[in-house]
Motif scaffolding. Structure first.
Motif, short mmCIF file in Angstrom:
data_model
loop_
_atom_site.label_atom_id
_atom_site.label_comp_id
_atom_site.label_asym_id
_atom_site.label_seq_id
_atom_site.Cartn_x
_atom_site.Cartn_y
_atom_site.Cartn_z
N LEU A 50 13.07 9.14 -44.80
CA LEU A 50 12.37 9.52 -43.73
C LEU A 50 11.77 8.15 -42.79
CD1 LEU A 50 9.80 12.78 -44.53
CD2 LEU A 50 11.41 12.51 -43.73
N ALA A 51 11.09 6.86 -43.17
CA ALA A 51 10.81 6.34 -42.51
C ALA A 51 11.68 5.04 -41.51
CB ALA A 51 10.71 5.06 -43.18
N SER A 52 13.04 5.22 -41.91
CA SER A 52 14.82 4.84 -41.73
C SER A 52 15.12 5.37 -40.74
CB SER A 52 14.87 4.11 -42.78
OG SER A 52 15.73 5.48 -43.32
N ARG A 53 14.81 6.56 -40.46
CA ARG A 53 15.08 7.83 -39.60
C ARG A 53 14.30 8.27 -38.82
NH1 ARG A 53 18.27 12.13 -40.90
NH2 ARG A 53 19.19 11.68 -39.17
N GLY A 54 13.09 7.72 -38.06
CA GLY A 54 11.71 7.95 -37.55
C GLY A 54 10.62 8.11 -37.43
N ILE A 55 10.80 8.95 -38.87
CA ILE A 55 9.92 10.50 -39.36
C ILE A 55 8.11 9.01 -39.75
CG2 ILE A 55 8.33 11.67 -40.69
CD1 ILE A 55 10.12 12.71 -38.10
N ALA A 56 7.03 8.81 -39.20
CA ALA A 56 5.76 7.93 -39.89
C ALA A 56 5.42 8.90 -40.98
CB ALA A 56 5.18 6.96 -38.80
N GLY A 57 5.21 10.34 -40.07
CA GLY A 57 3.96 10.97 -41.21
C GLY A 57 4.63 11.88 -40.92
N VAL A 58 4.13 12.72 -41.62
CA VAL A 58 4.44 14.04 -42.38
C VAL A 58 3.43 15.01 -42.70
CG1 VAL A 58 6.99 14.08 -43.51
CG2 VAL A 58 4.61 14.18 -44.58
N VAL A 59 3.55 16.38 -42.55
CA VAL A 59 2.69 17.45 -42.31
C VAL A 59 3.19 18.84 -43.41
CG1 VAL A 59 0.29 19.26 -41.94
CG2 VAL A 59 1.83 17.45 -39.90
N ASP A 60 2.46 18.26 -45.12
CA ASP A 60 3.66 19.02 -45.40
C ASP A 60 2.23 20.64 -45.64
OD1 ASP A 60 3.79 20.76 -48.27
OD2 ASP A 60 5.07 19.08 -49.29
N LEU A 61 3.08 21.64 -45.85
CA LEU A 61 2.53 23.12 -45.39
C LEU A 61 2.81 24.03 -46.86
CD1 LEU A 61 2.69 23.16 -41.76
CD2 LEU A 61 0.84 22.69 -42.56
N GLY A 62 2.49 23.85 -47.48
CA GLY A 62 2.71 23.94 -49.06
C GLY A 62 3.21 23.80 -50.31
N GLY A 63 2.48 23.04 -51.27
CA GLY A 63 2.59 22.77 -52.25
C GLY A 63 1.53 22.32 -53.01
#
Length: 325
Positions: A50-63
């Motif tokens: 994720l980080a190497s392809r531009g995403i620093a943060g995520v919001v997990d909406l169901g786990g």
């Protein structure tokens, strides 16, 4: 040297965009705020890239709330989460092949008293104890039972007592209205199963509701409805968050250019597109000391921005030397 006019860059990409250079490699490019994908399911994806392809943060909406609570707080992506879906008995996503039992809590009692089996407070308190930053409810009348208005209202009241916003999966006739009547904070998908009239969209804007985009997961009439609903919402002043439902379908991790292109086509362009990516929700401010870096020259025009952002990566902020003029 980078061929970049800082003023033109800010016009295309917003006030926080600037030319810069990576101190270690000497590579020139454009520096932007850190990006978040506001709708993912980490148990369904390989997150290492994720980080190497531009995403620093995520919001997990169901786990699984217990698994999410046990995650390390170090490294990337930075994770905010909702814990489990709160749903009606037998409601979505219970029984789905992609949804293990641990990611759903079936609410059978509107009780706001802690410890009641199947009660609202019991479920909300569990997610909060596991570090949830938001509570997610399922309002999917297209495939099964949904929380009735009394129970939904109890979830909202209980979550807000704990300082947590409420996000909803809304699908099926009348479910957007139910979300509006309950004054929910966020929709986890742009409404795609029903056309919304101007009055409904005005209510959503007046409530300060945010909509997470997830346009590119749809096709056909669902895609058309979602794009037009989102375009109307954005034009009316609604807050849009970039989100992809990553883990749903076979897609590479990282920035999703098709999602960016769909947002752009719906009128969320240039600086507004960067805002949708960089919004720290559900946090009040970014909590990670990183930046987005896109190597090379900036895009030449607004039409070029979505594809250009596909080259983004995450870089420690202290590795960037900004070239301000």
């Amino acid at each position: 040297m980078l061929n970049a006019d800082p003023f033109a860059i800010r016009e295309l990409l917003g006030p926080d965009a600037a030319p810069g250079r990576r101190a270690i490699t000497g590579e020139h490019g454009i520096v932007l705020p850190a990006f978040t994908d506001h709708h993912v399911h980490l148990h369904l994806l390989e997150e290492d890239s994720l980080a190497s392809r531009g995403i620093a943060g995520v919001v997990d909406l169901g786990g699984d709330p217990v698994a999410l609570a046990r995650r390390s707080r170090e490294g990337f992506p930075h994770v905010s989460h909702a814990g489990a879906f709160l749903t009606a008995p037998g409601g979505y996503p219970v029984g789905r092949p992609w949804a293990p039992d641990a990611i759903s809590r079936e609410i059978s009692d509107p009780s706001i008293h802690p410890g009641v089996p199947g009660g609202v407070a019991t479920a909300v308190d569990e997610q909060a104890a596991c570090g949830a930053s938001v509570i997610k409810v399922s309002l999917n009348a297209a495939t099964g039972p949904v929380l009735d208005p009394e129970t939904l209202g109890a979830v909202v009241a209980c979550a807000r007592e704990r300082g947590l916003p409420v996000v909803a999966h809304v699908e099926g006739e009348g479910m957007t209205r139910r979300a509006l009547d309950a004054e929910l904070d966020v929709l986890s998908h742009t409404p795609f199963s029903e056309w919304l009239d101007g009055a409904s969209i005005a209510r959503a804007v007046a409530l300060g509701q945010r909509w997470i985009s997830t346009l590119a997961i749809h096709d056909g009439v669902d895609r058309e409805r979602a794009e037009i609903n989102l375009a109307t919402f954005a034009r009316a002043g609604g807050r849009v968050l970039y989100g992809t439902d990553l883990g749903n379908g076979d897609r590479p991790v990282g920035i999703q250019v098709p999602e960016l292109a769909a947002l752009d086509a719906a009128g969320v362009r240039g600086p507004a597109l960067i805002d949708a990516l960089a919004d720290p929700w559900p946090m009040d401010a970014a909590t990670h000391a990183v930046a987005t870096f896109v190597p090379g020259d900036p895009p030449a025009a607004l039409d070029d921005v979505p594809a250009w952002l596909g080259g983004a990566t995450v870089v420690p902020a202290d590795e960037i030397a900004r070239d301000e003029h």
